[in-house]
Design a protein around this motif. Sequence first.
Motif, PDB file in Angstrom:
ATOM      1  N   MET A 156       0.819  -1.211   0.000  1.00  0.00           N
ATOM      2  CA  MET A 156       0.000   0.000   0.000  1.00  0.00           C
ATOM      3  C   MET A 156       0.851   1.258   0.000  1.00  0.00           C
ATOM      4  SD  MET A 156      -3.046  -1.203   2.577  1.00  0.00           S
ATOM      5  CE  MET A 156      -4.194   0.091   2.130  1.00  0.00           C
ATOM      6  N   LEU A 157       0.228   2.364  -0.439  1.00  0.00           N
ATOM      7  CA  LEU A 157       0.909   3.659  -0.515  1.00  0.00           C
ATOM      8  C   LEU A 157       0.524   4.517   0.687  1.00  0.00           C
ATOM      9  CD1 LEU A 157       0.007   4.409  -4.250  1.00  0.00           C
ATOM     10  CD2 LEU A 157       2.122   3.367  -3.424  1.00  0.00           C
ATOM     11  N   ALA A 158       1.508   5.209   1.265  1.00  0.00           N
ATOM     12  CA  ALA A 158       1.226   6.158   2.352  1.00  0.00           C
ATOM     13  C   ALA A 158       0.984   7.529   1.728  1.00  0.00           C
ATOM     14  CB  ALA A 158       2.401   6.212   3.322  1.00  0.00           C
ATOM     15  N   VAL A 159      -0.196   8.081   1.949  1.00  0.00           N
ATOM     16  CA  VAL A 159      -0.522   9.379   1.351  1.00  0.00           C
ATOM     17  C   VAL A 159      -1.086  10.321   2.408  1.00  0.00           C
ATOM     18  CG1 VAL A 159      -0.946   8.480  -0.976  1.00  0.00           C
ATOM     19  CG2 VAL A 159      -2.823   8.584   0.648  1.00  0.00           C
ATOM     20  N   ASN A 160      -0.910  11.621   2.155  1.00  0.00           N
ATOM     21  CA  ASN A 160      -1.453  12.652   3.038  1.00  0.00           C
ATOM     22  C   ASN A 160      -2.676  13.273   2.381  1.00  0.00           C
ATOM     23  OD1 ASN A 160       0.559  12.415   5.032  1.00  0.00           O
ATOM     24  ND2 ASN A 160       1.935  13.702   3.848  1.00  0.00           N
ATOM     25  N   GLY A 161      -3.844  13.045   2.987  1.00  0.00           N
ATOM     26  CA  GLY A 161      -5.046  13.718   2.528  1.00  0.00           C
ATOM     27  C   GLY A 161      -5.080  15.119   3.099  1.00  0.00           C
ATOM     28  N   LYS A 162      -6.169  15.839   2.845  1.00  0.00           N
ATOM     29  CA  LYS A 162      -6.247  17.227   3.311  1.00  0.00           C
ATOM     30  C   LYS A 162      -6.258  17.301   4.835  1.00  0.00           C
ATOM     31  CE  LYS A 162      -8.741  21.487   2.483  1.00  0.00           C
ATOM     32  NZ  LYS A 162      -9.905  22.129   1.867  1.00  0.00           N
ATOM     33  N   ASN A 163      -7.009  16.395   5.470  1.00  0.00           N
ATOM     34  CA  ASN A 163      -7.112  16.416   6.931  1.00  0.00           C
ATOM     35  C   ASN A 163      -6.856  15.036   7.543  1.00  0.00           C
ATOM     36  OD1 ASN A 163      -7.964  19.215   7.323  1.00  0.00           O
ATOM     37  ND2 ASN A 163      -9.805  18.592   6.226  1.00  0.00           N
TER      38      ASN A 163
END
Length: 736
Positions: free
Chosen positions: A630-637
Amino acid sequence: MKSLVLAEKPSVARDIARVLDCHKNMPGAIEGSKYIVTWALGHLVTLADPEEYDKKFKEWNMSYLPMLPERWELMVIKQTSKQYHNVKTQLFRKDVSDIIIATDAGREGELVARWILDKSGCHKPIKRLWISSVTDKAIREGFLSLKDGRQYNNLYYAAKSRAEADWLVGINATRALTCKYNAQLSCGRVQTPTLAIIARREEEIRSFKPEEYYGLSCVAGNVKWSWQNEKNGSLRSFKRSFITDLESSLKGQALQITDVQKSARKTFSPGLYDLTELQRDANRRFGFSAKETLNIMQRLYEQHKVLTYPRTDSRYIGSDIVPTIKERLKACNIGPYKKFIPSLLKAPIKTSKAFVDDAKVSDHHAIIPTEEFVQLEHMSNDERKIYDLVIRRFISILYPAFEYEQTTLKASAAGQAFTAKGKIILSPGWKAIYDSSSAADSSFLDAPEEDDASWQSCEQPLPLLKKGEQLSISQIALTTGKTKPPARFTEATLLTAMENPVKYMESQDAKARKMLGETGGLGTVATRADIIEKLFHSFLIEKKGNEILITSKGKQLLELVPEDLKKPELTAKWELELSNIAKGAHKDAQFLAEIQDYTKELIQEIKTADGTFRHDNLTNTKCPRCGKRMLAVNGKNARLLVCQDRECGYRETIARLSNARCPNCHKKMEIIKKGEEETFVCACGYKEKLSAFKKRREKEGAGVSKKDVQNYLKKQKEEPINNAFANALANIKIDT
């Protein structure tokens, strides 16, 4: 026979039904003696997905591209299909003679209604309700002056052309990039140039080399003076030796005043709000995202009915609104505004071209209060903040100018020029509306967005001085600083860049630049908030504090996407043509033919391009659905784990930003979930389990809900005036 009124949202439909005396509730409609009112839920119908044209398009295959429908098909949106069938039932009632379109008065509102009529096959005569607010008065007046629906055919053709062109370019280019590089890559004619603007700013910041600069100030005659370059007026020098030599030569010297300039100056109130300006101020003041501000405005417009239509790009009102200004002022003459409104009501309203101009009102005038009586206690805290911004701006344009006397002193010493500035306020004018309340601090109205050396010359009270006077220098101070790179975008400054993207254009073509200015930049006031949100949700940009940064995925996408799709010129060209279609000056069929040719070129360019995409945010966590990393991503919040396989689509939230504040540093804390336990974690290192947090908040008295407060207040109102204590006092006999 009856007329069927088609509104865009249930709340607006209920208001119209009440005004039209419709009270009989039916599935998805309200009926009266002359009218039946029904509603959409935003869009009920949209353009069909590729697989609706051919089953093979369900597979994302490069060889099937480009997909160019010969005849456009519409499909009912699954989530709202029940309401679509309710509307269709009413459309084909035998006692319904005509349709009154009462959706939002704009390009997208027209599309909502027309697509429903097209999909259902309804060809009954249509009329148009065109209003800017949903107060009872506006609705009554609107129904007294209904327009012929055919007057808005060109507006519909423009809206339809925009949707079909975005489908052709967006879906084909997104599929081509995704298939070619085996990664979920989305692009579009507005979002990709916006992403390119953010990337360009990031590049400017990274390549910026700070330079040290120097200045010199001194005190003479109880006035602080600043050294000034006589050639360019700058207060900075990049030569340290020059400033240190000047510092030495000033010791024991006197300043001789060479000029005293006094000038009376005026500044007028900023203009009324359009949506973009309101979104900018709300982001600067309260940290609201563009989408949050739009949602709050919609509630103030639809539910509270205290503000006019939000999706406007005009900052002016028409002359027809002027006679209603006093009525609007009376409606908001409450609470903190009682200090300012009565004086306006007593005198004739003074207008000017600064805010009343029929030529500068597009489909809708600026955002202003309605004539509806306001009940502040019914608003949430966020609604109150946005309402306050709009009302103070509306009141301020009716107030006189802010007047002050500007004094500029010039002096010389050791062969160099020095300056000092002072300001005396003669009349606060419109600034009194802001300065009187810390809650409505006006500093955000004047602060410069960029670092400016001239801004550093301080304003100060000045004594009475005359030309030729000599003043002994009592203090000398060398100042130093470093030049700063351009600031990263916030949502406020990104909205400004989208509205005025001319400086980000590579083309020096004056005609293209003028066209971009005339068409309102990238996107429209109604779509910019959604575009920014889409960039966040696609993980092409992320937020750190209030700043927006481009992600690795975003950078790679810009390297892979065709060059033409990154330029603001493309969307400007589209918007100009769409505007001409809406005016009847251009044919929609011709526009779509050009877009089809452009789509073919675009796909061919992607197919033959050289490039690679690499996931640099892979984790060792396996997807529970397909087993891939899986990919680690930063959403808006929030921080998320997303499966790298776009067809799998699995994602899970590992941490989300909460509204709970850290007891140590008072910043917002993240909630991190591990197993069944959730823990609050702050950037300062503070940690607290959710169960412990709840107990602590209960002890602090934060466990009381709004409902509890309302019940308590209601109980206080119901308590009799003659309670036991009052009765006891009543029985006391006092001798006089």
